[in-house]
Design a protein around this motif. Structure first.
Motif, PDB file in Angstrom:
ATOM      1  N   ASN A   1       0.810  -1.217   0.000  1.00 55.36           N
ATOM      2  CA  ASN A   1       0.000   0.000   0.000  1.00 55.36           C
ATOM      3  C   ASN A   1       0.843   1.267   0.000  1.00 55.36           C
ATOM      4  OD1 ASN A   1      -2.379  -1.519   0.008  1.00 55.36           O
ATOM      5  ND2 ASN A   1      -2.239  -1.763   2.222  1.00 55.36           N
ATOM      6  N   SER A   2       2.141   1.132   0.326  1.00 52.59           N
ATOM      7  CA  SER A   2       3.009   2.313   0.347  1.00 52.59           C
ATOM      8  C   SER A   2       3.648   2.587  -1.007  1.00 52.59           C
ATOM      9  CB  SER A   2       4.097   2.157   1.423  1.00 52.59           C
ATOM     10  OG  SER A   2       4.994   1.126   1.085  1.00 52.59           O
ATOM     11  N   LEU A   3       3.374   1.739  -1.999  1.00 53.41           N
ATOM     12  CA  LEU A   3       3.915   1.955  -3.337  1.00 53.41           C
ATOM     13  C   LEU A   3       3.246   3.163  -3.978  1.00 53.41           C
ATOM     14  CD1 LEU A   3       3.978  -1.698  -4.706  1.00 53.41           C
ATOM     15  CD2 LEU A   3       5.921  -0.349  -3.919  1.00 53.41           C
TER      16      LEU A   3
ATOM     17  N   LYS B   1      -0.983   0.382 -13.281  1.00 50.81           N
ATOM     18  CA  LYS B   1       0.424  -0.038 -13.370  1.00 50.81           C
ATOM     19  C   LYS B   1       0.712  -1.148 -12.370  1.00 50.81           C
ATOM     20  CE  LYS B   1       3.118   3.720 -15.257  1.00 50.81           C
ATOM     21  NZ  LYS B   1       4.224   4.646 -15.048  1.00 50.81           N
ATOM     22  N   LYS B   2       0.175  -0.994 -11.168  1.00 51.26           N
ATOM     23  CA  LYS B   2       0.395  -2.005 -10.135  1.00 51.26           C
ATOM     24  C   LYS B   2      -0.138  -3.366 -10.592  1.00 51.26           C
ATOM     25  CE  LYS B   2      -0.052  -0.453  -5.864  1.00 51.26           C
ATOM     26  NZ  LYS B   2      -0.598  -0.087  -4.533  1.00 51.26           N
ATOM     27  N   LEU B   3      -1.345  -3.371 -11.169  1.00 51.53           N
ATOM     28  CA  LEU B   3      -1.935  -4.617 -11.670  1.00 51.53           C
ATOM     29  C   LEU B   3      -1.124  -5.198 -12.826  1.00 51.53           C
ATOM     30  CD1 LEU B   3      -5.738  -3.711 -11.576  1.00 51.53           C
ATOM     31  CD2 LEU B   3      -4.547  -5.366 -10.119  1.00 51.53           C
ATOM     32  N   PHE B   4      -0.700  -4.332 -13.761  1.00 50.80           N
ATOM     33  CA  PHE B   4       0.101  -4.785 -14.893  1.00 50.80           C
ATOM     34  C   PHE B   4       1.418  -5.394 -14.415  1.00 50.80           C
ATOM     35  CE2 PHE B   4       3.486  -3.865 -17.990  1.00 50.80           C
ATOM     36  CZ  PHE B   4       3.072  -4.696 -19.016  1.00 50.80           C
ATOM     37  N   TYR B   5       2.128  -4.708 -13.523  1.00 48.76           N
ATOM     38  CA  TYR B   5       3.403  -5.215 -13.010  1.00 48.76           C
ATOM     39  C   TYR B   5       3.207  -6.535 -12.271  1.00 48.76           C
ATOM     40  CZ  TYR B   5       5.472  -0.597 -13.928  1.00 48.76           C
ATOM     41  OH  TYR B   5       5.922   0.553 -14.507  1.00 48.76           O
TER      42      TYR B   5
ATOM     43  N   THR C   1      15.649 -12.789  -9.976  1.00 48.45           N
ATOM     44  CA  THR C   1      15.612 -11.968  -8.764  1.00 48.45           C
ATOM     45  C   THR C   1      14.681 -10.787  -8.952  1.00 48.45           C
ATOM     46  OG1 THR C   1      17.873 -12.606  -8.183  1.00 48.45           O
ATOM     47  CG2 THR C   1      17.025 -10.583  -7.184  1.00 48.45           C
ATOM     48  N   PHE C   2      14.766 -10.133 -10.111  1.00 49.17           N
ATOM     49  CA  PHE C   2      13.917  -8.970 -10.387  1.00 49.17           C
ATOM     50  C   PHE C   2      12.442  -9.328 -10.290  1.00 49.17           C
ATOM     51  CE2 PHE C   2      11.396  -6.297 -13.170  1.00 49.17           C
ATOM     52  CZ  PHE C   2      11.803  -5.013 -12.813  1.00 49.17           C
ATOM     53  N   PHE C   3      12.012 -10.334 -11.057  1.00 51.78           N
ATOM     54  CA  PHE C   3      10.584 -10.641 -11.108  1.00 51.78           C
ATOM     55  C   PHE C   3      10.066 -11.262  -9.815  1.00 51.78           C
ATOM     56  CE2 PHE C   3      11.471 -10.379 -15.715  1.00 51.78           C
ATOM     57  CZ  PHE C   3      10.559  -9.383 -16.016  1.00 51.78           C
ATOM     58  N   GLU C   4      10.851 -12.108  -9.169  1.00 52.87           N
ATOM     59  CA  GLU C   4      10.386 -12.706  -7.904  1.00 52.87           C
ATOM     60  C   GLU C   4      10.325 -11.669  -6.789  1.00 52.87           C
ATOM     61  OE1 GLU C   4      11.655 -16.565  -6.705  1.00 52.87           O
ATOM     62  OE2 GLU C   4      11.737 -17.291  -8.766  1.00 52.87           O
ATOM     63  N   THR C   5      11.296 -10.748  -6.774  1.00 51.91           N
ATOM     64  CA  THR C   5      11.264  -9.683  -5.771  1.00 51.91           C
ATOM     65  C   THR C   5      10.099  -8.736  -6.055  1.00 51.91           C
ATOM     66  OG1 THR C   5      13.661  -9.854  -5.491  1.00 51.91           O
ATOM     67  CG2 THR C   5      12.606  -7.885  -4.621  1.00 51.91           C
TER      68      THR C   5
ATOM     69  N   LEU D   1       4.910  -6.411  -4.638  1.00 49.07           N
ATOM     70  CA  LEU D   1       3.554  -6.086  -5.077  1.00 49.07           C
ATOM     71  C   LEU D   1       2.464  -6.802  -4.280  1.00 49.07           C
ATOM     72  CD1 LEU D   1       4.318  -6.084  -8.885  1.00 49.07           C
ATOM     73  CD2 LEU D   1       3.567  -4.082  -7.533  1.00 49.07           C
ATOM     74  N   ASN D   2       2.864  -7.828  -3.515  1.00 54.83           N
ATOM     75  CA  ASN D   2       1.873  -8.598  -2.771  1.00 54.83           C
ATOM     76  C   ASN D   2       2.108  -8.628  -1.264  1.00 54.83           C
ATOM     77  OD1 ASN D   2       0.162  -9.845  -4.967  1.00 54.83           O
ATOM     78  ND2 ASN D   2       2.222 -10.343  -5.669  1.00 54.83           N
TER      79      ASN D   2
END
Length: 184
Positions: free
Chosen positions: A111-113, A119-123, A171-175, A180-181
C-alpha cells in the motif's frame, strides 16, 4: 575496526532498494562517505558481484544481510535501508552494536507503493506470469524485452542498461512479486 582516513568514526551500513545497486547509488555512497564509514550491501541478485539466491524471500534476504553485517565485524554501526532495503533491514537480527535503523524512502507494504492501480496490476500480472512459467531469466536477456524496457522506463537509458546488465532476471521478477503482494 578500522577508521577511514577522513577520521569518520560512525559506521553506516546501507542496503539497496529494489532494482538499484552500488553502481547506481555510487553518487549517494560517495556523498555519505564524507560523513560516515560506509559499508554497502548489494542484495543477492541485484549486482553481478552479489550472486542471486536460489530461493527469493524476505527472510532469506534478511539472513543474507545479517551475515554480511556479521562479516563487517564492526563494534558499532547504524543500518539504513532504502525503500525495499528498509523492509529487509527491519527483519534483520540486530544486536547491541546497532545504534539505530534509518529508513530512506521506506517501503512499508504494497500500500506504500506510489504506483497507479493500473500499473500495479500490470506489473503484478507480468511478474506472476514470468515467475509461474519460469521465464524470468530467459526474458531478461531477450533483446525485444530489453528494448521495451528502454522505451517503457522513465529512467535514463544508462540506468536501465545497468539494471539489465547487472541484475538477475529471476531476482527482479520474484522480488517484484513479493513487493507487489507483501503486507509486511
Amino acid at each position: 575496526m578500522k577508521e577511514d582516513t577522513k577520521g569518520n568514526s560512525e559506521n553506516l551500513i546501507l542496503v539497496n532498494a529494489f532494482y538499484t545497486n552500488s553502481i547506481l547509488l555510487k553518487g549517494l555512497i560517495n556523498y555519505l562517505k564524507k560523513h560516515f564509514n560506509v559499508y554497502f550491501i548489494d542484495l543477492p541478485g541485484f549486482a553481478k558481484k552479489s550472486p542471486p539466491l536460489k530461493e527469493i524471500s524476505i527472510s532469506l534476504y534478511s539472513e543474507y544481510v545479517t551475515q554480511k553485517v556479521e562479516d563487517f565485524n564492526l563494534d558499532h554501526y547504524i543500518i539504513a535501508g532504502i525503500s525495499f532495503g528498509f523492509l529487509i533491514t527491519n527483519n534483520v537480527f540486530l544486536d547491541g552494536r546497532c545504534k539505530g535503523i534509518v529508513a530512506i524512502f521506506p517501503y512499508i507494504n504494497k500500500n506504500s507503493l506510489k504506483l497507479e492501480l493500473g500499473k500495479k496490476l500490470f506489473y503484478n500480472l507480468m511478474s506472476q506470469f514470468f515467475v509461474s512459467f519460469n521465464l524470468s531469466r530467459k526474458i531478461w536477456k531477450n533483446k525485444i524485452f530489453q528494448n521495451i524496457a528502454y522505451l517503457y522506463s522513465s529512467y535514463p537509458r544508462n540506468r536501465v542498461t545497468v539494471i539489465l546488465e547487472h541484475m538477475d532476471g529471476k531476482t527482479f521478477f520474484e522480488t517484484a512479486k513479493i513487493i507487489l503482494n507483501s503486507n509486511q
